[in-house]
Design a protein around this motif. Structure first.
Motif, mmCIF file in Angstrom:
data_model
loop_
_atom_site.group_PDB
_atom_site.id
_atom_site.type_symbol
_atom_site.label_atom_id
_atom_site.label_comp_id
_atom_site.label_asym_id
_atom_site.label_seq_id
_atom_site.Cartn_x
_atom_site.Cartn_y
_atom_site.Cartn_z
ATOM 1 N N THR A 1 0.799 -1.112 0.099
ATOM 2 C CA THR A 1 0.087 -0.141 0.106
ATOM 3 C C THR A 1 0.784 1.323 -0.157
ATOM 4 O O THR A 1 0.467 2.247 -0.805
ATOM 5 N N PRO B 1 -4.406 6.781 -2.090
ATOM 6 C CA PRO B 1 -4.816 5.707 -1.190
ATOM 7 C C PRO B 1 -4.190 5.769 0.287
ATOM 8 O O PRO B 1 -3.794 4.510 0.743
ATOM 9 N N ARG C 1 -5.729 5.666 3.194
ATOM 10 C CA ARG C 1 -6.548 4.857 4.015
ATOM 11 C C ARG C 1 -6.723 3.583 3.889
ATOM 12 O O ARG C 1 -7.273 2.633 4.299
ATOM 13 N N ASN C 2 -5.559 3.032 2.952
ATOM 14 C CA ASN C 2 -5.752 1.549 2.685
ATOM 15 C C ASN C 2 -5.219 0.837 3.519
ATOM 16 O O ASN C 2 -5.205 -0.379 3.472
ATOM 17 N N SER C 3 -4.203 1.373 4.557
ATOM 18 C CA SER C 3 -3.374 0.761 5.488
ATOM 19 C C SER C 3 -3.115 1.826 6.636
ATOM 20 O O SER C 3 -3.407 2.906 6.548
#
Length: 110
Positions: free
Chosen positions: A18, A34, A36-38
């Motif tokens: 990520t 992205p 907020r993906n991890s």
């Protein structure tokens, strides 16, 4: 213990993947990054965007047994190294009346 270690390794690899996606989106100037993906990229959001500056260290092992992991680490570092977030600038601000100043280095858009 083996299953817990495998799960931890998978979680770390997902976070690093990520992080690579975030660097790719920033490099491409994408309208969506992205973060907020991890949890890792969410926590690093302020450091990676805007006026932040990031430095990454890659640790390698000299053993033959670790050569595959070392190669993967070097490939990831190469991918991240190709990302240019902006030009580093130096911002010097005066501190208190004691004459001490603070120096910060930040990245600004090209």
């Amino acid at each position: 213990e083996g299953m817990a270690r495998l799960k931890e390794t998978q979680s770390i690899n997902k976070s690093l993947s990520t992080l690579g996606d975030v660097f790719g989106a920033l490099s491409a100037g994408s309208s969506h990054v992205p973060y907020r993906n991890s949890k890792l990229t969410y926590l690093l959001q302020d450091c990676l965007g805007g006026d932040g500056k990031a430095l990454m260290f890659v640790n390698l092992s000299p053993t033959v047994e670790s050569s595959f992991e070392s190669l993967c680490s070097l490939r990831f570092a190469q991918r991240v190294n190709q990302v240019e977030l902006g030009r580093a600038t130096r911002d010097v601000s005066q501190g208190s009346s004691s004459g001490g100043g603070t120096t910060a280095t930040s990245a600004s858009p090209s």
